[in-house]
Structures are given as structure tokens and as C-alpha cells.
Design a protein around this motif. Structure first.
Motif, mmCIF file in Angstrom:
data_model
loop_
_atom_site.group_PDB
_atom_site.id
_atom_site.type_symbol
_atom_site.label_atom_id
_atom_site.label_comp_id
_atom_site.label_asym_id
_atom_site.label_seq_id
_atom_site.Cartn_x
_atom_site.Cartn_y
_atom_site.Cartn_z
ATOM 1 N N PRO A 26 -19.166 -53.584 -94.043
ATOM 2 C CA PRO A 26 -17.968 -53.994 -92.608
ATOM 3 C C PRO A 26 -17.853 -55.077 -91.891
ATOM 4 O O PRO A 26 -16.808 -55.030 -90.845
ATOM 5 N N TYR A 27 -19.147 -54.577 -90.780
ATOM 6 C CA TYR A 27 -19.254 -56.362 -89.858
ATOM 7 C C TYR A 27 -19.167 -56.928 -90.359
ATOM 8 O O TYR A 27 -18.704 -57.952 -89.529
ATOM 9 N N ARG A 28 -19.565 -57.679 -91.460
ATOM 10 C CA ARG A 28 -19.575 -59.111 -91.955
ATOM 11 C C ARG A 28 -18.633 -59.360 -92.364
ATOM 12 O O ARG A 28 -17.715 -59.897 -92.217
ATOM 13 N N SER A 29 -17.275 -58.278 -92.561
ATOM 14 C CA SER A 29 -15.812 -58.879 -93.372
ATOM 15 C C SER A 29 -15.328 -58.825 -91.427
ATOM 16 O O SER A 29 -14.415 -59.801 -92.098
ATOM 17 N N PHE A 30 -15.524 -58.214 -91.141
ATOM 18 C CA PHE A 30 -14.909 -58.087 -89.762
ATOM 19 C C PHE A 30 -15.356 -59.805 -89.086
ATOM 20 O O PHE A 30 -14.872 -60.827 -88.132
ATOM 21 N N GLY A 31 -16.792 -60.012 -89.265
ATOM 22 C CA GLY A 31 -16.855 -61.704 -88.682
ATOM 23 C C GLY A 31 -16.179 -62.545 -89.254
ATOM 24 O O GLY A 31 -16.030 -63.601 -89.287
ATOM 25 N N ARG A 32 -16.236 -62.148 -90.971
ATOM 26 C CA ARG A 32 -15.627 -63.453 -91.606
ATOM 27 C C ARG A 32 -13.848 -63.346 -91.116
ATOM 28 O O ARG A 32 -13.627 -64.824 -91.052
ATOM 29 N N ALA A 33 -13.649 -62.697 -90.511
ATOM 30 C CA ALA A 33 -11.693 -62.274 -90.338
ATOM 31 C C ALA A 33 -12.174 -62.737 -89.431
ATOM 32 O O ALA A 33 -10.797 -63.620 -88.790
ATOM 33 N N LEU A 34 -12.747 -62.788 -88.036
ATOM 34 C CA LEU A 34 -12.712 -63.638 -87.361
ATOM 35 C C LEU A 34 -12.718 -65.521 -87.199
ATOM 36 O O LEU A 34 -12.485 -66.180 -86.621
ATOM 37 N N HIS A 35 -14.030 -65.327 -87.949
ATOM 38 C CA HIS A 35 -13.749 -66.986 -88.773
ATOM 39 C C HIS A 35 -12.846 -67.436 -88.946
ATOM 40 O O HIS A 35 -12.293 -68.782 -88.383
ATOM 41 N N ALA A 36 -11.567 -66.928 -89.900
ATOM 42 C CA ALA A 36 -10.887 -67.680 -90.362
ATOM 43 C C ALA A 36 -9.715 -67.437 -89.247
ATOM 44 O O ALA A 36 -8.990 -68.287 -89.282
ATOM 45 N N ILE A 37 -9.483 -66.111 -88.408
ATOM 46 C CA ILE A 37 -8.788 -66.429 -87.215
ATOM 47 C C ILE A 37 -8.799 -67.726 -86.611
ATOM 48 O O ILE A 37 -8.043 -68.892 -86.372
ATOM 49 N N LEU A 38 -10.063 -67.806 -86.324
ATOM 50 C CA LEU A 38 -10.667 -69.365 -85.495
ATOM 51 C C LEU A 38 -10.403 -70.679 -85.901
ATOM 52 O O LEU A 38 -9.692 -71.620 -85.289
ATOM 53 N N ALA A 39 -9.876 -70.943 -87.043
ATOM 54 C CA ALA A 39 -10.173 -71.949 -87.732
ATOM 55 C C ALA A 39 -8.868 -71.929 -87.772
ATOM 56 O O ALA A 39 -8.390 -73.113 -88.754
ATOM 57 N N ARG A 40 -8.054 -70.962 -87.684
ATOM 58 C CA ARG A 40 -6.542 -71.227 -87.513
ATOM 59 C C ARG A 40 -6.087 -71.882 -86.195
ATOM 60 O O ARG A 40 -4.998 -72.224 -85.825
ATOM 61 N N VAL A 41 -6.954 -71.510 -85.768
ATOM 62 C CA VAL A 41 -6.808 -72.182 -83.893
ATOM 63 C C VAL A 41 -7.122 -73.197 -83.678
ATOM 64 O O VAL A 41 -8.344 -73.673 -83.930
ATOM 65 N N ARG A 42 -5.962 -74.561 -83.107
ATOM 66 C CA ARG A 42 -6.234 -75.395 -82.592
ATOM 67 C C ARG A 42 -6.517 -75.601 -81.138
ATOM 68 O O ARG A 42 -7.710 -76.511 -80.308
ATOM 69 N N THR A 43 -5.567 -75.265 -80.623
ATOM 70 C CA THR A 43 -5.650 -74.838 -78.893
ATOM 71 C C THR A 43 -5.376 -73.143 -78.999
ATOM 72 O O THR A 43 -4.733 -72.272 -80.064
ATOM 73 N N ILE A 44 -5.529 -73.180 -77.485
ATOM 74 C CA ILE A 44 -5.118 -71.797 -77.565
ATOM 75 C C ILE A 44 -3.837 -71.402 -77.970
ATOM 76 O O ILE A 44 -3.926 -69.525 -78.198
ATOM 77 N N LYS A 45 -2.632 -71.870 -77.792
ATOM 78 C CA LYS A 45 -1.968 -71.539 -78.136
ATOM 79 C C LYS A 45 -1.346 -71.065 -79.396
ATOM 80 O O LYS A 45 -0.239 -70.296 -79.634
ATOM 81 N N ASP A 46 -2.016 -71.180 -80.180
ATOM 82 C CA ASP A 46 -2.680 -71.307 -81.808
ATOM 83 C C ASP A 46 -3.116 -69.239 -82.016
ATOM 84 O O ASP A 46 -2.534 -69.406 -83.571
ATOM 85 N N LEU A 47 -3.372 -69.022 -80.865
ATOM 86 C CA LEU A 47 -4.068 -67.768 -81.046
ATOM 87 C C LEU A 47 -3.324 -66.461 -81.580
ATOM 88 O O LEU A 47 -3.634 -65.647 -82.455
#
Length: 158
Positions: free
Chosen positions: A17-38
Motif C-alpha cells: 500500500p505504501y508504493r500504491s500511495f506513492g504512485r497516487a501522489l505522483h499521479a496527482i502531482l503530474a496533473r498539477v501545473r500550478t497550485i490552482k490545479d491541486l
């Protein structure tokens, strides 16, 4: 030693689950161009990765605090040319995917995001990204690591 029973909270569908959670964080950050996208990025990826509402809210708060820092403005600020998860291919046909490549005028920076503990391997990885992109672009590229777990930002020496 052989364990005869699985840990109580072990899920065979998600054994790490730690690796899955890390992948989820990466996926979130890949969608963020600026903080407004968070907020939208957290909503979309939480649904995809099955994060419950409490976890999604905590992730949004944690990432907002990190991305709001002045030292991250060169990676998440307005008016930047940003490429996330862009594949770079070397002369031998090997490919790599830095998490974030940012162009700000003539400056080019790479940010690789890590969710685990720091490692010398991470710095070697970023040096490789910088060297390859430097060859492609014909100029110097600065590299950085962001460790989400503790918020540490590390400039990688060439």
C-alpha cells in the motif's frame, strides 16, 4: 522465517500500500501545473486510486503546504513551460521519464519527486536526466529532488 498467516491489514489486491500511495501522489502531482490545479488533481486521482475522502483531504492539505513554498515556485509557478512525465530517449534508444521538466526563459530545470526515503540512487537518476536533457537541448540543466514525506528539497550537483 515463513509466516503462516497474512498480517491483519494485508490486502492481496494491494500487497504494497505504501508504493500504491506513492504512485497516487505522483499521479496527482503530474496533473498539477500550478497550485490552482491541486484540488481538481486530488479529486480526479483520488477517484482513480480509491483514496477515501479523509485521505484525499489530508493529501490536499499536505501537498498545498509543500507546493506553496517559495522554493517550489520555480517548478509550479505561473508563466512556466511545464512538461510532466515526458519521455526522453538517449542515442542508444533507452528512455527515461523525469517527473517534471520546467523551462523558464533560458533556464531549464528538472524536478524528480520521491515519496520514500532519500537515496544516493535518486541523485544519480537526476544527474542522468540532466545530462541527457542537456545533450538534447545543448545547454546546462539544473536538477532537483523533492521528498514529499518530509518536504525536503535537494539540489543535485552535476
Amino acid at each position: 522465517a515463513i509466516r503462516r498467516e497474512a498480517p491483519e491489514q494485508w490486502d492481496p489486491a494491494d500487497p504494497d500500500p505504501y508504493r500504491s500511495f506513492g504512485r497516487a501522489l505522483h499521479a496527482i502531482l503530474a496533473r498539477v501545473r500550478t497550485i490552482k490545479d491541486l484540488p481538481e488533481a486530488v479529486a480526479i486521482e483520488s477517484a482513480i486510486w480509491g483514496l477515501d475522502a479523509k485521505t484525499a483531504a489530508a493529501v490536499k492539505v499536505e501537498l498545498h503546504a509543500i507546493l506553496s513554498r517559495p522554493d517550489l515556485a520555480p517548478f509550479f509557478g505561473e508563466e512556466l513551460v511545464i512538461h510532466t512525465e515526458t519521455t526522453l530517449i538517449d542515442a542508444q534508444g533507452h528512455s527515461v521519464r523525469p517527473d517534471r521538466i520546467v523551462q523558464d526563459g533560458d533556464a531549464i530545470r528538472i524536478l524528480d519527486i520521491k515519496t520514500g526515503a532519500p537515496s544516493e540512487h535518486h541523485e544519480e537518476q537526476v544527474r542522468g536526466y540532466c545530462g541527457l536533457l542537456g545533450e538534447i537541448e545543448g545547454r546546462s540543466v539544473d536538477g532537483y529532488l523533492l521528498y514529499v514525506k518530509d518536504g525536503a528539497m535537494v539540489k543535485v550537483s552535476q
